[in-house]
Design a protein around this motif. Structure first.
Motif, PDB file in Angstrom:
ATOM      1  N   GLU A 108      -7.870 -12.157  -2.111  1.00  0.00           N
ATOM      2  CA  GLU A 108      -8.141 -10.760  -1.781  1.00  0.00           C
ATOM      3  C   GLU A 108      -9.190 -10.223  -2.745  1.00  0.00           C
ATOM      4  OE1 GLU A 108      -6.668  -9.176   0.717  1.00  0.00           O
ATOM      5  OE2 GLU A 108      -5.243 -10.771   1.185  1.00  0.00           O
ATOM      6  N   PHE A 109      -9.814  -9.120  -2.374  1.00  0.00           N
ATOM      7  CA  PHE A 109     -10.685  -8.425  -3.310  1.00  0.00           C
ATOM      8  C   PHE A 109      -9.818  -7.760  -4.372  1.00  0.00           C
ATOM      9  CE2 PHE A 109     -13.383  -8.417   0.523  1.00  0.00           C
ATOM     10  CZ  PHE A 109     -14.521  -9.017  -0.006  1.00  0.00           C
ATOM     11  N   ILE A 110     -10.399  -7.593  -5.561  1.00  0.00           N
ATOM     12  CA  ILE A 110      -9.647  -6.904  -6.605  1.00  0.00           C
ATOM     13  C   ILE A 110     -10.355  -5.605  -6.969  1.00  0.00           C
ATOM     14  CG2 ILE A 110      -8.680  -9.046  -7.513  1.00  0.00           C
ATOM     15  CD1 ILE A 110     -10.561  -8.783  -9.901  1.00  0.00           C
ATOM     16  N   LEU A 111      -9.556  -4.673  -7.474  1.00  0.00           N
ATOM     17  CA  LEU A 111     -10.075  -3.390  -7.939  1.00  0.00           C
ATOM     18  C   LEU A 111     -10.286  -3.454  -9.440  1.00  0.00           C
ATOM     19  CD1 LEU A 111      -7.709  -0.980  -5.970  1.00  0.00           C
ATOM     20  CD2 LEU A 111     -10.053  -1.644  -5.387  1.00  0.00           C
ATOM     21  N   PRO A 112     -11.261  -2.714  -9.964  1.00  0.00           N
ATOM     22  CA  PRO A 112     -11.431  -2.663 -11.416  1.00  0.00           C
ATOM     23  C   PRO A 112     -10.246  -1.925 -12.030  1.00  0.00           C
ATOM     24  CG  PRO A 112     -13.310  -1.654 -10.266  1.00  0.00           C
ATOM     25  CD  PRO A 112     -12.268  -1.954  -9.250  1.00  0.00           C
ATOM     26  N   HIS A 178      -6.036  -3.227  -1.054  1.00  0.00           N
ATOM     27  CA  HIS A 178      -5.242  -3.342   0.173  1.00  0.00           C
ATOM     28  C   HIS A 178      -6.005  -2.692   1.311  1.00  0.00           C
ATOM     29  CE1 HIS A 178      -1.793  -4.857  -2.010  1.00  0.00           C
ATOM     30  NE2 HIS A 178      -1.965  -3.886  -2.885  1.00  0.00           N
ATOM     31  N   LYS A 179      -6.484  -3.513   2.227  1.00  0.00           N
ATOM     32  CA  LYS A 179      -7.206  -3.002   3.381  1.00  0.00           C
ATOM     33  C   LYS A 179      -6.294  -2.075   4.183  1.00  0.00           C
ATOM     34  CE  LYS A 179      -9.752  -4.207   7.420  1.00  0.00           C
ATOM     35  NZ  LYS A 179     -10.004  -5.043   8.496  1.00  0.00           N
ATOM     36  N   GLY A 180      -6.845  -0.947   4.557  1.00  0.00           N
ATOM     37  CA  GLY A 180      -6.096  -0.007   5.379  1.00  0.00           C
ATOM     38  C   GLY A 180      -5.162   0.893   4.586  1.00  0.00           C
ATOM     39  N   GLU A 183      -5.552   4.450   5.436  1.00  0.00           N
ATOM     40  CA  GLU A 183      -5.060   4.725   6.783  1.00  0.00           C
ATOM     41  C   GLU A 183      -3.538   4.810   6.788  1.00  0.00           C
ATOM     42  OE1 GLU A 183      -6.931   5.576   9.417  1.00  0.00           O
ATOM     43  OE2 GLU A 183      -8.616   5.474   8.014  1.00  0.00           O
ATOM     44  N   ASP A 184      -2.892   3.909   6.019  1.00  0.00           N
ATOM     45  CA  ASP A 184      -1.420   3.933   5.943  1.00  0.00           C
ATOM     46  C   ASP A 184      -0.924   5.240   5.337  1.00  0.00           C
ATOM     47  OD1 ASP A 184      -1.402   1.381   6.978  1.00  0.00           O
ATOM     48  OD2 ASP A 184      -1.108   0.398   5.027  1.00  0.00           O
ATOM     49  N   GLU A 185      -1.681   5.773   4.360  1.00  0.00           N
ATOM     50  CA  GLU A 185      -1.253   7.005   3.695  1.00  0.00           C
ATOM     51  C   GLU A 185      -1.382   8.209   4.635  1.00  0.00           C
ATOM     52  OE1 GLU A 185      -3.628   7.183   0.167  1.00  0.00           O
ATOM     53  OE2 GLU A 185      -2.402   5.694  -0.868  1.00  0.00           O
ATOM     54  N   LYS A 186      -2.297   8.151   5.579  1.00  0.00           N
ATOM     55  CA  LYS A 186      -2.495   9.265   6.505  1.00  0.00           C
ATOM     56  C   LYS A 186      -1.340   9.384   7.503  1.00  0.00           C
ATOM     57  CE  LYS A 186      -7.511   9.124   6.275  1.00  0.00           C
ATOM     58  NZ  LYS A 186      -8.735   8.833   7.026  1.00  0.00           N
ATOM     59  N   GLN A 187      -0.651   8.284   7.745  1.00  0.00           N
ATOM     60  CA  GLN A 187       0.415   8.287   8.756  1.00  0.00           C
ATOM     61  C   GLN A 187       1.716   8.799   8.206  1.00  0.00           C
ATOM     62  OE1 GLN A 187       0.537   4.311  10.304  1.00  0.00           O
ATOM     63  NE2 GLN A 187      -1.518   4.445  11.097  1.00  0.00           N
TER      64      GLN A 187
END
Length: 187
Positions: A108-112, A178-180, A183-187
């Protein structure tokens, strides 16, 4: 190399120019000065990172990198001068191999982020990438040796690998993107 400074406030830059190591003067917004400033900023961020709790071996390796960055700045400060060598680039390649060998593969991609030291290493990485871009820009206008660009390219990769290593050194792990998530937080 140029003379050692005994007087810092010379007022010679009040007109918007600055002196280079060969005695010539150039505009403070010249691509050479941008590249030199970005390398200096990177070296300062590495210095800040050295204030953190680090493995002793890494500390020594980062001190060597600081000296290399000072040399790189010297090379940029004197048009046509060469200080960065293939040996220094190869040393970074060896460090990349050494530190990457113990890391799990990325899926996965990582965040700083993560530990403070890892986050600071990510800042070093991004400033290093900017310095590399500035050297590329300078090379479009003037002749620049290839080793400074190669060195910065390898160093930015090493900073990424070291940020991962430093998170593990602090007892943590990579901060995964985490992709999406938004979007998950909007629901």
């Amino acid at each position: 190399m140029g003379n050692r400074l005994s007087k810092i406030a010379t007022r010679t830059g009040d007109d918007g120019s600055t002196g280079l190591g060969d005695g010539s003067r150039t505009a403070k917004d010249h691509p050479r000065i941008h590249a030199l400033g970005d390398v200096d900023e990177l070296n300062s961020h590495v210095g800040l990172l050295l204030c953190e709790d680090l493995p002793a071996t890494l500390r020594e390796e980062l001190l060597t990198i600081q000296h290399d960055l000072f040399d790189l700045g010297g090379e940029l400060c004197i048009p046509g001068y060469s200080l960065i060598t293939e040996t220094q680039v190869a040393r970074l390649d060896a460090l990349l191999e050494k530190y990457n060998a113990d890391l799990p593969p990325l899926k996965e991609f990582i965040l700083p982020g993560g530990s403070r030291a890892a986050a600071q290493m990510h800042i070093c990485r991004t400033v290093c990438r900017r310095a590399e871009r500035a050297v590329v820009t300078l090379a479009q206008a003037e002749t620049v040796n290839p080793q400074p660009r190669q060195y910065l390219n390898r160093l930015s990769d090493l900073c990424f690998v070291l940020s991962r290593m430093l998170n593990r050194y602090a007892g943590g792990s990579d901060v995964l993107w985490h992709k999406g998530r938004t979007e998950d937080e909007k629901q």
